[in-house]
Design an enzyme around this catalytic site. Structure first.
Site, mmCIF file in Angstrom:
data_model
loop_
_atom_site.group_PDB
_atom_site.id
_atom_site.type_symbol
_atom_site.label_atom_id
_atom_site.label_comp_id
_atom_site.label_asym_id
_atom_site.label_seq_id
_atom_site.Cartn_x
_atom_site.Cartn_y
_atom_site.Cartn_z
ATOM 1 N N SER A 64 71.420 -69.362 35.385
ATOM 2 C CA SER A 64 70.701 -68.397 36.103
ATOM 3 C C SER A 64 71.617 -67.296 36.120
ATOM 4 C CB SER A 64 70.571 -68.897 37.556
ATOM 5 O OG SER A 64 69.396 -69.650 37.628
ATOM 6 N N LYS A 67 69.908 -64.080 34.660
ATOM 7 C CA LYS A 67 68.845 -63.129 35.433
ATOM 8 C C LYS A 67 69.373 -61.923 35.801
ATOM 9 C CE LYS A 67 66.993 -67.763 37.162
ATOM 10 N NZ LYS A 67 66.932 -68.525 38.487
ATOM 11 N N TYR A 191 62.019 -67.878 29.024
ATOM 12 C CA TYR A 191 62.919 -68.193 30.249
ATOM 13 C C TYR A 191 63.979 -69.100 30.021
ATOM 14 C CZ TYR A 191 64.174 -69.977 34.869
ATOM 15 O OH TYR A 191 64.985 -70.417 36.105
ATOM 16 N N TYR A 243 71.293 -67.903 46.221
ATOM 17 C CA TYR A 243 70.396 -68.669 46.908
ATOM 18 C C TYR A 243 70.532 -68.746 48.298
ATOM 19 C CZ TYR A 243 70.053 -69.272 41.766
ATOM 20 O OH TYR A 243 69.802 -69.304 40.560
ATOM 21 N N VAL A 261 73.205 -73.000 37.511
ATOM 22 C CA VAL A 261 73.668 -74.457 37.559
ATOM 23 C C VAL A 261 74.639 -75.072 36.456
ATOM 24 C CG1 VAL A 261 71.643 -75.045 39.118
ATOM 25 C CG2 VAL A 261 71.314 -75.306 36.549
HETATM 26 N N1 GLN Z 1 67.234 -72.888 34.059
HETATM 27 C C1 GLN Z 1 67.506 -73.319 35.469
HETATM 28 C C2 GLN Z 1 66.279 -73.499 36.139
HETATM 29 O O1 GLN Z 1 65.281 -72.941 35.963
HETATM 30 C C3 GLN Z 1 68.390 -72.142 36.122
HETATM 31 C C4 GLN Z 1 68.727 -72.508 37.584
HETATM 32 C C5 GLN Z 1 69.904 -72.011 38.107
HETATM 33 O O2 GLN Z 1 70.934 -71.858 37.327
HETATM 34 N N2 GLN Z 1 70.044 -72.006 39.481
HETATM 35 O O3 GLN Z 1 66.057 -74.528 36.988
#
Ligand code: GLN
Length: 309
Positions: A64, A67, A191, A243, A261
């Site tokens: 993520s 992003k 994505y 988050y 993650v």
């Molecule tokens: N690729 C992961 C997902 O879509 C990214 C989530 C994350 O890093 N928090 O679940």
């Protein structure tokens, strides 16, 4: 002020010894295979110093954290009209929550929860086939880091595609509200691939410098974004980057940050430094357990919290 290299070395040593390392993400099978004992840190300061320690040269899945870069690109494509497609408020929910999306009629709360990032990816797909949109994302990150060796880990992308049922649900749901304009499989494929970009802590710290330096890349002297946009991306990282752990991160670390993650965190000390940490074990909110702890020590020792000493 203590010497940055000493502080970074000390943090890597301390983190290396800790037993409480959190748990690696298992819902993406390829990430479950990563050794939780890794810890890496890299700090790129505004005066050109680079301080690295631990496993700072091992590439990890940025997930993520990508992003931040897709948001930057999408703002470049459509400007502030992006905010008609995605909100700017912290979600207080898990990164992959579906419930909130239903209540808010398919418009995601912010660009960093999965639903918001899928909407951002949809914007980047405008006028491009998925392969080119992905190429653009990768080129942007390579340019920001000034490093053409940054790559997409295809095994991670495949692993996530094979198990990404929840992201597929989010994307289909948004499509039903016409929040996504492109085919759902194009959005998901792009994505999954940008989440599967692999970087070392050093590369990530270098890629984040434009956010610490009012939009300017110090290597090239070129601006990637305006100072105002850099400031606003930092604001979103502070309020939404972790988050439903964003409040705790601001409370403890006091810096804009974006977690993934894969166990990485990119944190920005505006005007001072871009920082990348990596430790694969996560806390309950899906943020790197030791990564956060390391940043807390660093921000405290260097007096870098944006909220004061
Ligand atoms: N690729 C992961 C997902 O879509 C990214 C989530 C994350 O890093 N928090 O679940």
């Amino acid at each position: 002020m203590p010497d940055l290299h000493d502080v970074v070395d000390e943090i890597a040593e301390k983190m290396g010894q800790r037993e409480d390392r959190g748990a690696v993400a298992t819902y993406i099978p390829q990430l479950a295979r990563v050794d939780p004992r890794h810890f890496g840190i890299a700090v790129a300061t505004a005066d050109g110093t680079l301080a690295c320690a631990g496993d700072s040269e091992i590439p990890f899945s940025i997930q993520s954290i990508s992003k931040v870069f897709t948001l930057t690109l999408a703002l470049g494509v459509v400007g502030d009209s992006l905010w008609r497609r995605v909100g700017r408020e912290p979600s207080g929910n898990a990164f992959n929550s579906i419930a909130q999306l239903e209540l808010e009629k398919g418009v995601p709360r912010n660009p960093f929860i999965n639903a918001g990032a899928l909407a951002v990816t949809d914007v980047i797909l405008s006028g491009h086939p998925p392969r080119e949109a992905l190429g653009e994302i990768l080129r942007f990150i390579r340019f920001a880091a000034q490093d053409d060796s940054i790559f997409i880990d295809e095994a991670v992308a495949r692993s996530e595609k094979a198990t990404g049922f929840r992201n597929a649900a989010l994307a289909n749901f948004m499509k039903s509200f016409a929040v996504l304009q492109h085919p759902v499989d194009h959005v998901l494929g792009t994505y999954f691939h940008h989440c599967a970009i692999a970087m070392t802590c050093r590369q990530l710290a270098l890629a984040g410098r434009f956010l610490a330096q009012s939009g300017r890349n110090p290597d090239t002297g070129f601006s990637l974004v305006s100072p105002e946009r850099a400031r606003r991306i930092n604001a979103l990282m502070l309020t939404c980057g972790h988050y439903d752990g964003s409040g705790e991160f601001a409370f403890r670390v006091g810096l804009p940050g974006k977690s993934g993650v894969g166990g990485g965190i990119l944190a920005i000390a505006p005007g001072r430094a871009s920082i990348a940490v990596w430790s694969p074990g996560l806390d309950a909110a899906g943020n790197s357990h030791l990564g956060r702890m390391a940043l807390e020590i660093l921000a405290h020792k260097m007096k870098w919290s944006i909220f004061g000493d």
